[in-house]
Design an enzyme around this catalytic site. Structure first.
Site, short mmCIF file in Angstrom:
data_model
loop_
_atom_site.label_atom_id
_atom_site.label_comp_id
_atom_site.label_asym_id
_atom_site.label_seq_id
_atom_site.Cartn_x
_atom_site.Cartn_y
_atom_site.Cartn_z
N SER A 159 0.64 -1.09 -0.17
CA SER A 159 -0.38 0.14 -0.23
C SER A 159 0.97 1.36 0.00
O SER A 159 2.58 1.32 -0.55
CB SER A 159 -1.05 0.22 1.40
OG SER A 159 0.01 0.05 2.34
N LEU B 240 2.84 -1.35 5.04
CA LEU B 240 2.58 -0.10 5.69
C LEU B 240 3.09 1.01 5.58
O LEU B 240 4.46 1.06 5.94
CB LEU B 240 1.57 -0.65 6.36
CG LEU B 240 1.27 1.29 7.42
CD1 LEU B 240 -0.22 1.03 6.45
CD2 LEU B 240 0.07 1.17 8.91
N ILE C 223 7.32 -2.38 7.05
CA ILE C 223 7.07 -1.03 7.26
C ILE C 223 7.91 -1.00 6.04
O ILE C 223 8.86 -0.95 6.08
CB ILE C 223 7.44 0.25 8.65
CG1 ILE C 223 6.74 -1.60 10.21
CG2 ILE C 223 7.16 0.82 8.66
CD1 ILE C 223 5.18 -0.77 9.95
N LYS C 224 6.85 0.22 5.35
CA LYS C 224 7.59 0.70 3.91
C LYS C 224 8.03 2.27 4.95
O LYS C 224 8.22 3.23 5.56
CB LYS C 224 6.71 1.35 3.50
CG LYS C 224 6.37 0.06 2.20
CD LYS C 224 4.88 0.42 1.37
CE LYS C 224 5.51 0.49 0.06
NZ LYS C 224 4.75 1.02 -0.87
N VAL C 225 9.10 2.47 4.31
CA VAL C 225 10.24 3.78 4.31
C VAL C 225 10.99 3.99 2.91
O VAL C 225 11.09 3.41 2.41
CB VAL C 225 11.67 3.32 5.74
CG1 VAL C 225 12.44 4.79 5.53
CG2 VAL C 225 10.44 2.82 6.93
#
Length: 402
Positions: free
Chosen positions: A65, A130, A161-163
């Site tokens: 996402s 996310l 977790i998207k960074v």
């Protein structure tokens, strides 16, 4: 794929396949060592059963996402109205809190549906991703804090977790990895930046091991955006072709149209293989660490003159992921060609980038601009989403008694 060695990463891919393909070409990508993740998310996918069908029939192994996806899902229709009203009944929530409540609920539902994939693949796949707020892209400490908070809020082992791959994101990647948090590095365009991302992952794993943690429980992917490179470079080439008259210069420029994004990705994969052969990685792999796989993002064809599945067909390779929109999945299922193309002609890929450099177009400048453009686009989508949630909240307050 065994996470205790890199044998799979260095194994030669298939080189040919019946053009007619199997009954389901999407699922058959697994035979080439490639996983398919969905680049799309909305609540109706779960309530309709479509998400489960994609897992069962197409072999879907993950979902990603981003702020744009959530903006279209939440602010683009009435699908979330009832959920927002229910949340507002319990307590008055600011737009950011409303967004996080909706997003974490959707991501948690996706992670739960993907949990059997996570278990069946021994934690290699089955992830839901996310993203941290794009507003924090250039703030290391704030990114780390938000990533920790979202990790706890979703509370699923198969969360990523998207960074973003900004300079400020690199220390965050290292720190989060060292804490055992799965990280999906997004908005990655340049190979030099990928090398820095891979190093941050290795350093984070080393720190985790030093603290007595189990590196085998941590997964990470490095998400290379592909078609956006061609969109920008093709535009620059088209502008030059309008003024260049020399036949050789025109031929060189024309030969680059639609080729740079794929060439860049193929050479990035060679860097991935080099990381897997390094002594630093081998030492971590011996302790059970998992390779940070490359994920091909932005694989929908933006130019209608190009084949609609070219960014899937040309990047099929072992130990990689392709995250596709529903339309691209449907197109590849219908007429995709299956062959292990990722290592098919590495020298041609090098020639493409060398030719680009000779034309005076700097790929480094292009990838730098694309990173900042990506952050800006996600921030604008976030602005739109929060504004829509704010309007919805105000209308609910006006309707509320007293």
């Amino acid at each position: 794929m065994s996470h205790s060695s890199t044998e799979a990463a260095t194994r030669q891919p298939h080189t040919s396949r019946d053009a007619a393909g199997p009954a389901n070409r999407v699922k058959a990508l697994q035979e080439f060592g490639q996983s398919v993740w969905l680049d799309y998310l909305r609540r109706g996918l779960f309530t309709s059963g479509e998400f489960q069908r994609l897992i069962d029939e197409d072999g879907l192994r993950g979902v990603t996402s981003n702020p744009s996806i959530f903006e279209k899902a939440i602010a683009g229709g009435t699908e979330y109205v009832a959920a927002i009203q229910e949340l507002e009944q319990h307590r008055r929530m600011e737009p950011m809190a409303l967004y996080e409540a909706l997003a974490t609920s959707d991501i948690r539902a996706a992670a739960d549906l993907l949990r059997p994939v996570y278990d069946a693949t021994a934690r290699a796949d089955g992830y839901a991703s996310l993203e941290v707020s794009p507003y924090l892209a250039h703030d290391t400490s704030a990114t780390i804090e938000e990533a920790r908070r979202l990790w706890k809020a979703v509370d699923r082992d198969n969360l990523m977790i998207k960074v973003p791959a900004t300079l400020e994101g690199l220390p965050a990647i290292r720190q989060l990895t060292s804490e055992g948090i799965n990280v999906n590095i997004t908005l990655l365009f340049g190979i030099d930046r990928y090398d820095a991302v891979a190093q941050a992952y290795l350093e984070g794993l080393s720190e985790l091991v030093h603290r007595g943690g189990d590196p085998g429980r941590v997964s990470s992917v490095a998400s290379f955006f592909v078609s956006r490179i061609d969109t920008m470079v093709d535009g620059m080439i088209t502008e030059r072709l309008a003024t260049v008259t020399d036949p050789d210069a025109r031929a060189a420029l024309t030969s680059l149209l639609g080729e740079v994004g794929i060439a860049n990705a193929r050479l990035a994969y060679q860097h991935y293989l080099a990381v897997c052969r390094s002594a630093a990685w081998q030492a971590l792999a011996a302790k059970g660490a998992r390779p940070q796989r490359l994920l091909w993002a932005s694989t929908s064809t933006k130019n209608p003159r190009y084949r609609d599945v070219r960014y899937v067909e040309e990047l099929i390779g072992r130990d990689t992921i392709n995250t596709m929109t529903p339309a691209t999945i449907e197109a590849f299922r219908d007429h995709g060609r299956l062959r292990g193309a990722l290592e098919a002609d590495v020298e041609s890929a090098r020639h493409v980038l060398e030719t680009l450099d000779r034309t005076g177009i700097s790929l480094e400048e292009v990838t730098g601009r694309l990173l900042e453009d990506g952050i800006m686009l996600f921030s604008k989508a976030f602005d739109t989403l929060l504004a829509a949630l704010g309007r919805n909240r105000r209308s609910e307050l006006e309707r509320a008694p007293g």
